[in-house]
Design an enzyme around this catalytic site. Structure first.
Site, mmCIF file in Angstrom:
data_model
loop_
_atom_site.group_PDB
_atom_site.id
_atom_site.type_symbol
_atom_site.label_atom_id
_atom_site.label_comp_id
_atom_site.label_asym_id
_atom_site.label_seq_id
_atom_site.Cartn_x
_atom_site.Cartn_y
_atom_site.Cartn_z
ATOM 1 N N THR A 1 0.840 -1.342 0.212
ATOM 2 C CA THR A 1 0.206 0.050 -0.137
ATOM 3 C C THR A 1 0.939 1.349 0.100
ATOM 4 O O THR A 1 2.013 1.305 0.606
ATOM 5 C CB THR A 1 -1.015 -0.080 1.043
ATOM 6 O OG1 THR A 1 -1.806 -1.146 1.194
ATOM 7 C CG2 THR A 1 -1.969 1.270 1.313
ATOM 8 N N SER B 1 -6.720 0.239 -2.304
ATOM 9 C CA SER B 1 -7.323 -0.639 -3.432
ATOM 10 C C SER B 1 -6.890 -0.693 -4.615
ATOM 11 O O SER B 1 -6.787 -2.073 -5.142
ATOM 12 C CB SER B 1 -8.881 -0.206 -3.336
ATOM 13 O OG SER B 1 -9.402 -0.329 -1.846
ATOM 14 N N ARG C 1 -26.962 -10.464 33.733
ATOM 15 C CA ARG C 1 -27.695 -9.232 33.722
ATOM 16 C C ARG C 1 -29.182 -9.318 33.879
ATOM 17 O O ARG C 1 -30.119 -10.043 33.019
ATOM 18 C CB ARG C 1 -27.403 -8.341 32.843
ATOM 19 C CG ARG C 1 -28.037 -7.055 32.342
ATOM 20 C CD ARG C 1 -27.432 -5.898 33.577
ATOM 21 N NE ARG C 1 -28.080 -4.565 33.320
ATOM 22 C CZ ARG C 1 -28.106 -3.828 34.055
ATOM 23 N NH1 ARG C 1 -27.157 -3.940 35.250
ATOM 24 N NH2 ARG C 1 -28.659 -2.460 33.974
ATOM 25 N N GLN D 1 -24.365 -4.158 22.112
ATOM 26 C CA GLN D 1 -25.904 -4.025 22.260
ATOM 27 C C GLN D 1 -26.540 -4.740 23.372
ATOM 28 O O GLN D 1 -27.359 -4.152 24.362
ATOM 29 C CB GLN D 1 -26.861 -4.008 21.157
ATOM 30 C CG GLN D 1 -28.302 -3.838 21.127
ATOM 31 C CD GLN D 1 -28.283 -2.376 20.994
ATOM 32 O OE1 GLN D 1 -27.275 -1.683 20.497
ATOM 33 N NE2 GLN D 1 -29.497 -1.919 21.518
ATOM 34 N N GLY E 1 -25.690 0.078 27.983
ATOM 35 C CA GLY E 1 -24.593 1.145 28.150
ATOM 36 C C GLY E 1 -23.392 0.788 28.478
ATOM 37 O O GLY E 1 -22.332 1.575 28.140
ATOM 38 N N GLU F 1 -6.058 -6.275 3.873
ATOM 39 C CA GLU F 1 -5.979 -7.157 2.803
ATOM 40 C C GLU F 1 -7.129 -7.558 1.881
ATOM 41 O O GLU F 1 -7.596 -8.324 1.453
ATOM 42 C CB GLU F 1 -5.741 -8.754 3.608
ATOM 43 C CG GLU F 1 -4.335 -8.657 4.243
ATOM 44 C CD GLU F 1 -3.932 -10.015 4.557
ATOM 45 O OE1 GLU F 1 -4.125 -10.962 3.950
ATOM 46 O OE2 GLU F 1 -3.080 -10.210 5.442
ATOM 47 N N THR G 1 -10.511 -4.451 1.191
ATOM 48 C CA THR G 1 -11.896 -3.966 1.765
ATOM 49 C C THR G 1 -12.814 -5.006 1.395
ATOM 50 O O THR G 1 -12.850 -5.694 0.411
ATOM 51 C CB THR G 1 -12.157 -2.562 1.536
ATOM 52 O OG1 THR G 1 -12.191 -2.672 0.127
ATOM 53 C CG2 THR G 1 -10.957 -1.712 1.781
ATOM 54 N N SER G 2 -13.988 -4.907 2.365
ATOM 55 C CA SER G 2 -15.269 -5.690 1.995
ATOM 56 C C SER G 2 -15.536 -5.440 0.537
ATOM 57 O O SER G 2 -16.166 -6.372 -0.062
ATOM 58 C CB SER G 2 -16.405 -5.292 3.095
ATOM 59 O OG SER G 2 -15.759 -6.064 4.305
HETATM 60 C C1 FAD Z 1 -3.841 -1.362 10.495
HETATM 61 C C2 FAD Z 1 -3.703 -1.405 9.064
HETATM 62 C C3 FAD Z 1 -2.659 -2.365 8.627
HETATM 63 C C4 FAD Z 1 -2.403 -2.728 7.249
HETATM 64 N N1 FAD Z 1 -1.315 -3.420 7.074
HETATM 65 C C5 FAD Z 1 -0.827 -3.329 5.580
HETATM 66 C C6 FAD Z 1 0.366 -4.112 5.431
HETATM 67 O O1 FAD Z 1 0.945 -4.957 6.160
HETATM 68 N N2 FAD Z 1 0.724 -3.995 3.985
HETATM 69 C C7 FAD Z 1 -0.042 -3.048 3.019
HETATM 70 O O2 FAD Z 1 0.682 -3.216 2.157
HETATM 71 N N3 FAD Z 1 -1.140 -2.728 3.501
HETATM 72 C C8 FAD Z 1 -1.512 -2.646 4.686
HETATM 73 N N4 FAD Z 1 -2.531 -2.007 5.083
HETATM 74 C C9 FAD Z 1 -3.102 -1.082 3.767
HETATM 75 C C10 FAD Z 1 -4.570 -1.658 3.787
HETATM 76 O O3 FAD Z 1 -4.542 -2.972 3.003
HETATM 77 C C11 FAD Z 1 -5.368 -0.498 2.960
HETATM 78 O O4 FAD Z 1 -5.770 0.225 3.842
HETATM 79 C C12 FAD Z 1 -6.706 -1.170 2.139
HETATM 80 O O5 FAD Z 1 -6.245 -1.904 0.972
HETATM 81 C C13 FAD Z 1 -7.638 -0.041 1.531
HETATM 82 O O6 FAD Z 1 -6.877 0.769 0.725
HETATM 83 P P1 FAD Z 1 -6.925 2.553 1.133
HETATM 84 O O7 FAD Z 1 -6.693 2.587 2.602
HETATM 85 O O8 FAD Z 1 -6.173 3.386 0.561
HETATM 86 O O9 FAD Z 1 -8.532 2.735 0.749
HETATM 87 P P2 FAD Z 1 -8.998 3.270 -0.586
HETATM 88 O O10 FAD Z 1 -8.566 2.459 -1.906
HETATM 89 O O11 FAD Z 1 -8.710 4.588 -0.920
HETATM 90 O O12 FAD Z 1 -10.679 2.995 -0.265
HETATM 91 C C14 FAD Z 1 -11.311 3.998 0.311
HETATM 92 C C15 FAD Z 1 -12.811 3.469 0.089
HETATM 93 O O13 FAD Z 1 -13.319 3.218 -1.212
HETATM 94 C C16 FAD Z 1 -13.610 1.819 -1.430
HETATM 95 N N5 FAD Z 1 -13.262 1.569 -2.934
HETATM 96 C C17 FAD Z 1 -12.102 1.880 -3.616
HETATM 97 N N6 FAD Z 1 -12.118 1.368 -4.880
HETATM 98 C C18 FAD Z 1 -13.343 0.915 -5.141
HETATM 99 C C19 FAD Z 1 -13.869 0.112 -6.042
HETATM 100 N N7 FAD Z 1 -13.290 0.003 -7.118
HETATM 101 N N8 FAD Z 1 -15.381 -0.248 -5.964
HETATM 102 C C20 FAD Z 1 -15.923 -0.161 -4.654
HETATM 103 N N9 FAD Z 1 -15.357 0.665 -3.674
HETATM 104 C C21 FAD Z 1 -13.950 0.937 -3.711
HETATM 105 C C22 FAD Z 1 -12.852 0.889 -0.558
HETATM 106 O O14 FAD Z 1 -13.565 -0.332 -0.381
HETATM 107 C C23 FAD Z 1 -13.147 1.974 0.663
HETATM 108 O O15 FAD Z 1 -14.309 1.888 1.461
HETATM 109 C C24 FAD Z 1 -2.955 -1.721 6.255
HETATM 110 C C25 FAD Z 1 -3.811 -0.889 6.863
HETATM 111 C C26 FAD Z 1 -4.298 -0.602 8.042
HETATM 112 C C27 FAD Z 1 -5.316 0.407 8.402
#
Ligand code: FAD
Length: 390
Positions: free
Chosen positions: A126, A132, A267, A335, A339, A362, A364-365
């Site tokens: 990243t 992404s 509870r 939930q 509280g 790894e 996003t959803s």
């Molecule tokens: C705690 C932590 C640990 C991590 N560890 C690692 C690591 O060890 N090595 C590494 O390389 N990376 C790592 N990451 C990075 C992580 O994999 C990225 O944050 C992730 O892939 C999303 O990239 P972004 O944050 O730039 O979000 P973006 O890509 O900017 O996405 C922002 C939003 O847009 C949505 N989106 C983007 N493109 C599309 C699309 N085509 N269609 C629909 N929705 C879309 C995404 O789902 C998200 O909701 C880590 C991140 C965190 C927070």
């Protein structure tokens, strides 16, 4: 494939990981979370008892455990604390491209190190402007004789501040999009700068850093796989590691479910334990179903790998469903606590914060849904063994 009965060895492995989570992780997890304290003592101990680097093959001195074995461990350790498990498991993510793409000599050199002492490695894909969509990465690797020279910054790198080496993705052909990316194994030296430690919402005991490469020289023998085939290597890596993330998400959700069950029996409101109210019972029932299905999807995606089969869609199913489940089940656990669930003295608010990252790293959803949609709308006709797609 339909038989998920665990062997005696697998049950013992799961018990070992559960004991470790119960005795070494749980007692300190909520305390370490407060200040984001690095869990070095736990890492040292986990290495000592063999709960790290589980996929390093026996020929390189590792335990050579299966992917399903790995998932059993990952669920238990994440039941203890998923932030600490993220620190313990990141070597698996960094080592996977080495396992797939490095020469025998390079594997020997680096896997020996992982097995010999509790060193850490990081996976650097990243970048600030390429999350992404990794094809937008700007880190460059220029060939100069026998070496490549790397320049650029990677962000959100797990264990980045503590890693001895990195698997780094960089553009070798900047005009070729994702077809111009190559992967390298890079040892930490003075040209590699750790810029920033992130202050996170959850998984606060894990380390997440920015890593900058300044004219970092890497000998060509540390190119992983072929030049310009790094994107494929990254995708193959994620196919192998997403079952583990799904297992972690299952562990978080299971922990939240167990806390919610116990609390609902203690509870008392309206003269009876809240577990007697059907609305609460049904919430618990739905939580239990989701945890169960998360585990089944996780094991299914891992067993396919163990059989040498392609698991791209199954690992996305598992990662997406288990991650969303972790978020839903931890929210429901809050939930059930009412509280009190919102108060830091109670255990479930940490779980809800920890769960969120499952839907982000790894892939996003949303990215998992993209993979699932592509594989569902345009299924591949011939199933290849996973190793043959390199
Ligand atoms: C705690 C932590 C640990 C991590 N560890 C690692 C690591 O060890 N090595 C590494 O390389 N990376 C790592 N990451 C990075 C992580 O994999 C990225 O944050 C992730 O892939 C999303 O990239 P972004 O944050 O730039 O979000 P973006 O890509 O900017 O996405 C922002 C939003 O847009 C949505 N989106 C983007 N493109 C599309 C699309 N085509 N269609 C629909 N929705 C879309 C995404 O789902 C998200 O909701 C880590 C991140 C965190 C927070």
């Amino acid at each position: 494939m339909a038989d998920f009965t665990l062997s005696v060895e697998q049950k013992n492995l799961r018990e070992l990981a559960h004991d470790f989570a119960e005795k070494e992780i749980r007692p300190v997890a909520w305390e370490l979370d407060k200040e984001g304290t690095w869990p070095q003592a736990i890492i040292d101990k986990a290495h000592e008892v063999g709960l790290m680097n589980t996929h390093v093959p026996e020929e390189y001195g590792g335990p050579g455990l299966s992917y399903l074995d790995g998932c059993l461990i990952e669920e238990e350790l994440s039941w203890g604390c998923s932030g600490i498990q993220t620190s313990l498991g990141a070597n698996g993510l960094a080592a996977a491209p080495v396992h797939i793409g490095a020469s025998h000599e390079v594997k020997r050199e680096y896997f020996d190190e992982l097995i010999g002492s509790p060193v850490l490695a990081s996976f650097c894909l990243t970048e600030p402007d390429a999350g992404s969509d990794v094809s937008g990465m700007r880190t460059r690797a220029r060939r100069q004789g026998d070496t490549y020279v790397l320049n650029g910054s990677k962000c959100f790198i797990t264990n980045g501040g503590h890693a001895s080496w990195f698997t780094v993705y960089a553009k070798t052909d900047p005009d070729a999009g994702h077809r111009g990316i190559s992967a390298f194994l890079v040892r930490k030296d003075d040209t590699v700068v750790v810029d920033k430690k992130e202050d996170k919402m959850g998984q606060r005991a894990s380390n997440t850093a920015t890593i900058t490469f300044n004219d970092t020289e890497v000998h060509a023998r540390y190119l992983l796989g072929e030049e310009n085939k790094g994107f494929k290597l990254a995708m193959m890596t994620l196919d192998r590691t997403r079952p583990g993330v799904a297992a972690m998400a299952t562990g978080i959700a299971r922990a939240a479910l167990e806390f919610a069950i116990d609390y609902s029996k203690q509870r008392v409101q309206f003269g009876v334990p809240i577990a007697m109210h059907q609305a609460v019972q049904f919430m618990i029932a739905d939580m239990a179903t989701k945890v169960h299905l998360s585990r089944l999807a996780t094991w299914n995606s891992a067993v396919l790998l163990d059989q040498g089969r392609r698991n791209t869609v199954e690992s996305s199913h598992a990662k997406r469903f288990a991650a969303d489940t972790a978020m839903e089940v931890t929210t429901d656990a809050v939930q059930v606590y009412g509280g009190y669930g919102f108060i830091k003295d109670y255990p479930v608010e940490k779980l809800m914060r920890d769960a969120k990252i499952m839907q982000l790293y790894e892939g996003t959803s949303q990215i998992q849904r993209l993979v699932i949609a592509r594989e569902t709308l345009l299924p591949r006709r011939v199933e290849q063994p996973a190793a043959a797609t390199a």
